[in-house]
Design a protein around this motif. Structure first.
Motif, PDB file in Angstrom:
ATOM      1  N   GLY A  53       0.820  -1.216   0.000  1.00 23.49           N
ATOM      2  CA  GLY A  53       0.000   0.000   0.000  1.00 23.49           C
ATOM      3  C   GLY A  53       0.850   1.261   0.000  1.00 23.49           C
ATOM      4  O   GLY A  53       0.532   2.238  -0.689  1.00 23.49           O
ATOM      5  N   GLU A  54       1.961   1.233   0.744  1.00 24.95           N
ATOM      6  CA  GLU A  54       2.867   2.388   0.774  1.00 24.95           C
ATOM      7  C   GLU A  54       3.455   2.643  -0.606  1.00 24.95           C
ATOM      8  O   GLU A  54       3.560   3.789  -1.057  1.00 24.95           O
ATOM      9  CB  GLU A  54       3.989   2.135   1.786  1.00 24.95           C
ATOM     10  N   VAL A  55       3.831   1.557  -1.298  1.00 25.98           N
ATOM     11  CA  VAL A  55       4.407   1.694  -2.642  1.00 25.98           C
ATOM     12  C   VAL A  55       3.375   2.284  -3.600  1.00 25.98           C
ATOM     13  O   VAL A  55       3.671   3.203  -4.363  1.00 25.98           O
ATOM     14  CB  VAL A  55       4.930   0.327  -3.144  1.00 25.98           C
ATOM     15  N   SER A  63      -3.233   8.311  -1.258  1.00 19.80           N
ATOM     16  CA  SER A  63      -3.592   7.068  -0.559  1.00 19.80           C
ATOM     17  C   SER A  63      -5.037   6.647  -0.808  1.00 19.80           C
ATOM     18  O   SER A  63      -5.441   5.557  -0.416  1.00 19.80           O
ATOM     19  CB  SER A  63      -3.345   7.210   0.947  1.00 19.80           C
ATOM     20  N   ALA A  64      -5.833   7.477  -1.471  1.00 20.05           N
ATOM     21  CA  ALA A  64      -7.243   7.138  -1.722  1.00 20.05           C
ATOM     22  C   ALA A  64      -7.378   5.859  -2.545  1.00 20.05           C
ATOM     23  O   ALA A  64      -8.355   5.117  -2.405  1.00 20.05           O
ATOM     24  CB  ALA A  64      -7.949   8.290  -2.426  1.00 20.05           C
ATOM     25  N   ALA A  65      -6.381   5.574  -3.384  1.00 18.65           N
ATOM     26  CA  ALA A  65      -6.428   4.377  -4.233  1.00 18.65           C
ATOM     27  C   ALA A  65      -6.472   3.088  -3.415  1.00 18.65           C
ATOM     28  O   ALA A  65      -6.934   2.055  -3.900  1.00 18.65           O
ATOM     29  CB  ALA A  65      -5.208   4.346  -5.149  1.00 18.65           C
ATOM     30  N   LEU A  66      -6.027   3.146  -2.167  1.00 21.86           N
ATOM     31  CA  LEU A  66      -5.990   1.939  -1.329  1.00 21.86           C
ATOM     32  C   LEU A  66      -7.388   1.426  -1.011  1.00 21.86           C
ATOM     33  O   LEU A  66      -7.542   0.288  -0.562  1.00 21.86           O
ATOM     34  CB  LEU A  66      -5.212   2.212  -0.038  1.00 21.86           C
ATOM     35  N   GLN A  67      -8.414   2.240  -1.248  1.00 17.93           N
ATOM     36  CA  GLN A  67      -9.794   1.808  -1.006  1.00 17.93           C
ATOM     37  C   GLN A  67     -10.398   1.091  -2.211  1.00 17.93           C
ATOM     38  O   GLN A  67     -11.465   0.492  -2.103  1.00 17.93           O
ATOM     39  CB  GLN A  67     -10.674   3.023  -0.643  1.00 17.93           C
ATOM     40  N   VAL A  71      -7.213  -2.893  -5.705  1.00 16.98           N
ATOM     41  CA  VAL A  71      -5.994  -2.602  -4.943  1.00 16.98           C
ATOM     42  C   VAL A  71      -6.022  -3.362  -3.615  1.00 16.98           C
ATOM     43  O   VAL A  71      -5.016  -3.942  -3.195  1.00 16.98           O
ATOM     44  CB  VAL A  71      -5.823  -1.086  -4.733  1.00 16.98           C
ATOM     45  N   ARG A  72      -7.177  -3.395  -2.963  1.00 17.35           N
ATOM     46  CA  ARG A  72      -7.290  -4.153  -1.704  1.00 17.35           C
ATOM     47  C   ARG A  72      -6.996  -5.633  -1.945  1.00 17.35           C
ATOM     48  O   ARG A  72      -6.312  -6.279  -1.147  1.00 17.35           O
ATOM     49  CB  ARG A  72      -8.675  -3.957  -1.083  1.00 17.35           C
ATOM     50  N   GLN A 107      -3.552   0.267 -13.951  1.00 17.26           N
ATOM     51  CA  GLN A 107      -4.286   0.428 -15.212  1.00 17.26           C
ATOM     52  C   GLN A 107      -5.613  -0.322 -15.156  1.00 17.26           C
ATOM     53  O   GLN A 107      -6.646   0.201 -15.562  1.00 17.26           O
ATOM     54  CB  GLN A 107      -3.439  -0.079 -16.387  1.00 17.26           C
ATOM     55  N   GLN A 108      -5.575  -1.572 -14.625  1.00 21.67           N
ATOM     56  CA  GLN A 108      -6.801  -2.368 -14.524  1.00 21.67           C
ATOM     57  C   GLN A 108      -7.823  -1.686 -13.609  1.00 21.67           C
ATOM     58  O   GLN A 108      -9.028  -1.766 -13.842  1.00 21.67           O
ATOM     59  CB  GLN A 108      -6.484  -3.782 -14.021  1.00 21.67           C
ATOM     60  N   ALA A 109      -7.315  -1.037 -12.568  1.00 20.51           N
ATOM     61  CA  ALA A 109      -8.199  -0.326 -11.634  1.00 20.51           C
ATOM     62  C   ALA A 109      -8.608   1.048 -12.172  1.00 20.51           C
ATOM     63  O   ALA A 109      -9.343   1.773 -11.513  1.00 20.51           O
ATOM     64  CB  ALA A 109      -7.501  -0.173 -10.281  1.00 20.51           C
ATOM     65  N   GLN A 110      -8.089   1.383 -13.354  1.00 25.88           N
ATOM     66  CA  GLN A 110      -8.349   2.664 -14.012  1.00 25.88           C
ATOM     67  C   GLN A 110      -7.911   3.847 -13.150  1.00 25.88           C
ATOM     68  O   GLN A 110      -8.543   4.911 -13.143  1.00 25.88           O
ATOM     69  CB  GLN A 110      -9.819   2.777 -14.424  1.00 25.88           C
TER      70      GLN A 110
END
Length: 198
Positions: A53-55, A63-67, A71-72, A107-110
């Protein structure tokens, strides 16, 4: 006058030297050093999950992408996103995540635009697939491997599954990533074959 000129030239030389040193202080966004209790597989897997997640946050600057659900899921499957790891001391692990695998995930997560980079196609054999349950597990597992953009089942013969895969990266990165996941063991390089370890 000569002293002033010498002083100016010295300062210029120092600033050039400092600029060179500054240029060498580039941070690798995909590399993390983490503290571990020991060098066991469980500690490595935990450190890999704890730091992916840090990377991703470093790469995106947010950090919003972690939701994001993808990504999870990737954080749960973090060993699949490792390019390599090593230990700098008994209690410090150095994790080098795969830039290609993480870029593909994003990319897959857009979360980033797809790049025009060319993916590499390979034929992959998985052996020792004993039953239908293992067959389904192999297919599900390959979908979690970050460097694999696409995996199409070509054939099944006895206990051997043949896949046509599209990689974001090269064959060596695929081998390293699969070895880090501990589900597949290299059997042969020609043709590229792995043994399923369930």
């Amino acid at each position: 006058m000569a002293r002033i000129l010498l002083l100016v030239m010295s300062m210029f030389a120092l600033s050039l030297g400092a600029g060179g040193a500054w240029a060498q202080l580039t941070v690798d966004a995909y590399r993390v050093e983490a503290t571990v209790a020991n060098q066991s597989e469980a500690e490595r897997v935990a450190a890999t999950k704890a730091n992916l997640g840090e990377v991703i946050t470093r790469v995106l600057g947010d950090s919003a992408a972690l939701q994001h659900p993808l990504v999870r899921q990737a954080i749960n499957d973090a060993p699949n996103y490792l390019a390599k790891f090593s230990y700098s001391s008994d209690k410090t692990i150095v994790l080098n995540y795969s830039p290609q695998a993480i870029q593909t995930l994003l990319q897959q997560a857009q979360l980033i635009a797809a790049s025009a980079s060319t993916a590499q196609g390979l034929t992959l054999y998985i052996v020792d697939v004993k039953d239908f349950s293992a067959f389904k597990q192999v297919q599900a597992y390959l979908k979690t491997v970050g460097v694999i953009r696409n995996a199409n089942l070509v054939s099944v013969e006895k206990d051997v599954m043949q896949f046509s895969i599209l990689l974001d990266g090269d064959e060596q990165l695929l081998k390293t990533t699969l070895a880090a996941g501990n589900k597949l063991q290299v059997v042969s390089d020609k043709p590229l074959s792995f043994r399923w370890q369930n």
